[in-house]
Design an enzyme around this catalytic site. Structure first.
Site, mmCIF file in Angstrom:
data_model
loop_
_atom_site.group_PDB
_atom_site.id
_atom_site.type_symbol
_atom_site.label_atom_id
_atom_site.label_comp_id
_atom_site.label_asym_id
_atom_site.label_seq_id
_atom_site.Cartn_x
_atom_site.Cartn_y
_atom_site.Cartn_z
ATOM 1 N N TYR A 439 0.795 -1.228 0.000
ATOM 2 C CA TYR A 439 0.000 0.000 0.000
ATOM 3 C C TYR A 439 0.828 1.278 0.000
ATOM 4 C CZ TYR A 439 -0.071 -0.435 5.216
ATOM 5 O OH TYR A 439 0.243 -0.562 6.544
ATOM 6 N N GLU A 440 0.120 2.377 -0.258
ATOM 7 C CA GLU A 440 0.711 3.705 -0.475
ATOM 8 C C GLU A 440 1.645 3.705 -1.690
ATOM 9 O OE1 GLU A 440 -0.658 6.020 0.840
ATOM 10 O OE2 GLU A 440 -1.693 4.857 2.359
ATOM 11 N N GLY A 441 1.283 2.977 -2.715
ATOM 12 C CA GLY A 441 2.115 2.840 -3.901
ATOM 13 C C GLY A 441 2.996 1.626 -3.728
#
Length: 597
Positions: A439-441
């Site tokens: 997550y978060e890229g």
């Protein structure tokens, strides 16, 4: 499961050597951030993390968050824990004083956050996302929005959530379908569904402030046509009191591999056509605005890798010092010894320890660069510091979360068969850690950001400056780290050679650059980590010679750096060959060839 003890000695030492602690008071706004204050804050945070929050970790894993008719309910044990966190003023550490914060360096706050995260990673996600939402609203919101929402978000009364992902729009955010239509009073009606919304609903705070990406009628396609909207769970009246419930609801909770106590929600906006939101920033600038929140979150997610690795390390060491099995290899006696005597167990423990401390150093330096950028009074100083912070952010996120998974896996291995048994607790760290590289890229996206944007930023000034710093330091190595000079030099040379090759690829070689992105980020993180550990080892030697500090700790810092450069750095240096090899064999198979007959 062993108890968590905050690694205060290492945190203090790292803040002193790579986190700028001794320079904080020279920064405008940080004049009160003395060493004594910092040490007192860290001490109290360690107590909160170890005594109050850590005991809830296994409880949260077993009970999880539950969706009821009234909304998402967290375990009962979370409520007094969260109350202690809020009443202690911990959410306010680095927030702006004019909004109710204490205005202390973010570098100090990140160290406190690490302890909270080690204690209970699932819980820590809620204040992490809230602080990111605070940054986005502060940077892009109106004065009225800042005054209405930020004080209660900063003090922990309300929380924040980030709403990007949709069933048809994951990493490709530009494919989202959520819509917003402007009303006569200047508000917007928001409709759509979002998935994977961390802490999208819960019972620990009075209100949840959602930042939602949606598209206005007639907006350009792709990411250029996205706007950001503030959507509160409860409407907020003039004066700050809560009004009626907004048209926002949780459809379901995801059943996940780990972080069970962190509610991952499917959120629906505007089922009844009454979901009211307020635009944050300008129209069609939502992605730019969201990056303020995402970059903050990416460093926080990287910290999760460090935090879970530290927790797994402590548990693995505790088990290895207690578990008796097999005779000491090379010993005269055939009596069984604790497994910490065995070389392969030592290899695993030292690998976890060294990579954890390296990643901690990278993140602390990253946040210190950000602090310098925010407090610098000269444009050149601000540009240099911000450039370093931007360069290090994808490395902080990806390298640290990768080693977090690897460390947790090694901790399971140290436990042997007992590591695969849930009751020992170490499996939870492995399960919890696995989401962080996603997550978060995803870490692949972080690597593409590094090679595609950050290497070319300001003509490559920032990575060349950092490599120059590393090379100058390495050339002057002597004393206890003199034997590590050659290995560290090879690493710095490999990093420089790889960067020059990737920059030379240009647009014509973009596929080759993309193919090399992930190994390059690993190379960068490992070389930088080895360098920062060596910086600490040199300082440890100085203190030992001066008779300052804890000799046991300082000697361990030196040994850890020596181990990293000798045993781990060569593995990364070897990545230079695949980085330069290009994408030919990576892309050679026809799509049909991947399927088994």
């Amino acid at each position: 499961m062993s108890e968590y003890r905050a690694p205060l000695e290492d945190i203090r030492f790292q803040l002193e050597t790579v986190g700028g602690l001794k320079d904080w008071t020279a920064c405008p706004g940080f004049e009160e951030a003395s060493e004594d204050l910092a040490y007192a804050v860290l001490e109290e945070a360690g107590k909160l993390a170890g005594d109050v929050i850590a005991p809830t970790n296994k409880i949260g894993d077993e009970k999880g968050a539950v969706l009821t008719d009234a909304g998402v309910v967290t375990p009962d044990e979370f409520k007094p824990m969260h109350q202690a966190y809020v009443e202690g003023g911990w959410p306010t550490l680095s927030a702006a004083p004019d909004l109710g914060g204490q205005g202390l360096p973010a570098t100090l706050s990140i160290a406190v956050t690490e302890m909270i995260t080690s204690a209970n990673m699932a819980y820590s996600l809620m204040p992490l996302l809230t602080s990111g939402a605070i940054e986005a609203i502060r940077a892009h919101g109106t004065d009225a929005q800042r005054e209405m929402y930020l004080p209660k978000m900063i003090d922990g009364t309300w929380s924040g959530a980030m709403n990007l992902t949709e069933p048809s729009a994951g990493s490709d955010v530009g494919a989202l379908r959520a819509k917003a239509e402007k009303q006569a009073d200047g508000s917007y009606l928001v409709t759509g569904q979002k998935i994977f919304i961390t802490w999208g609903d819960h019972d620990l705070c009075e209100n949840v402030i959602h930042l939602v990406l949606a598209r206005l009628p007639g907006a350009p396609t792709g990411t250029k046509g996205i706007s950001m909207f503030l959507v509160p769970k409860y409407h907020v009246n003039e004066g700050g009191s809560l009004g009626d419930r907004n048209d926002v609801r949780v459809v379901s909770l995801e059943h996940k591999l780990g972080i069970h106590a962190s509610p991952t929600c499917v959120m629906s906006f505007g089922d009844e056509g009454k979901c009211v939101g307020y635009i944050v920033g300008e129209e069609n600038q939502g992605m730019r605005n969201m990056f303020t929140m995402m970059n903050h979150a990416r460093i926080g997610v990287g910290l999760q890798g460090v935090a879970v690795a530290e927790r797994a390390y402590q548990q693995a060491v505790s088990y290895a010092r207690d578990r008796v099995q097999s005779a000491d290899i090379g010993g005269k006696s055939r009596e069984a010894v604790t497994i910490i005597h065995h070389p392969d167990v030592r290899r695993m423990l030292m690998t976890i320890r060294a990579t954890t401390e390296a990643a901690r150093a990278i993140i602390y330096r990253n946040v210190w660069a950000s602090d310098r950028a925010h407090t610098a009074t000269e444009d050149d100083d601000r540009r240099y510091a911000q450039g370093e912070a931007d360069l290090l952010t994808p490395i902080s996120k990806a390298y640290s979360t990768d080693i977090g998974v690897e460390a947790a896996s090694l901790a399971v291995q140290v436990h042997g068969g007992m590591g695969f048994i849930e009751e020992t607790g170490v499996a939870q760290h492995y399960r919890d850690s696995r989401i962080a590289p996603i997550y978060e890229g995803t870490n692949g996206i972080q690597a593409l950001d590094l090679v595609g944007r950050k290497l070319n930023m300001d003509g490559g000034d920032h990575w060349r400056t950092l490599i120059g710093e590393m090379r100058a330091f390495t050339d002057g190595l002597d004393g206890v780290m003199a034997a590590s000079k050659a290995g560290l030099s090879l690493g710095v040379d490999a990093l420089s050679s790889a960067a020059e090759a990737l920059v030379a690829n240009g647009f014509e070689g973009i596929v080759d650059t993309a193919a090399a992105a992930t190994p390059y980020l690993r190379l960068f993180g490992t070389v930088l980590g080895g360098y920062l550990l060596t910086v600490q080892a040199v300082e440890a030697e100085k203190r030992l010679k001066a008779g300052e500090g804890n000799p046991t700790f300082l000697k361990a810092k030196i040994t850890t750096a020596q181990f990293f450069v000798e045993q781990l750095l060569p593995q990364a240096t070897a990545l230079l060959a695949p980085i330069k090899a290009g994408a030919h064999h990576l892309m050679a198979l026809d799509e049909e060839a991947f399927a088994r007959a």
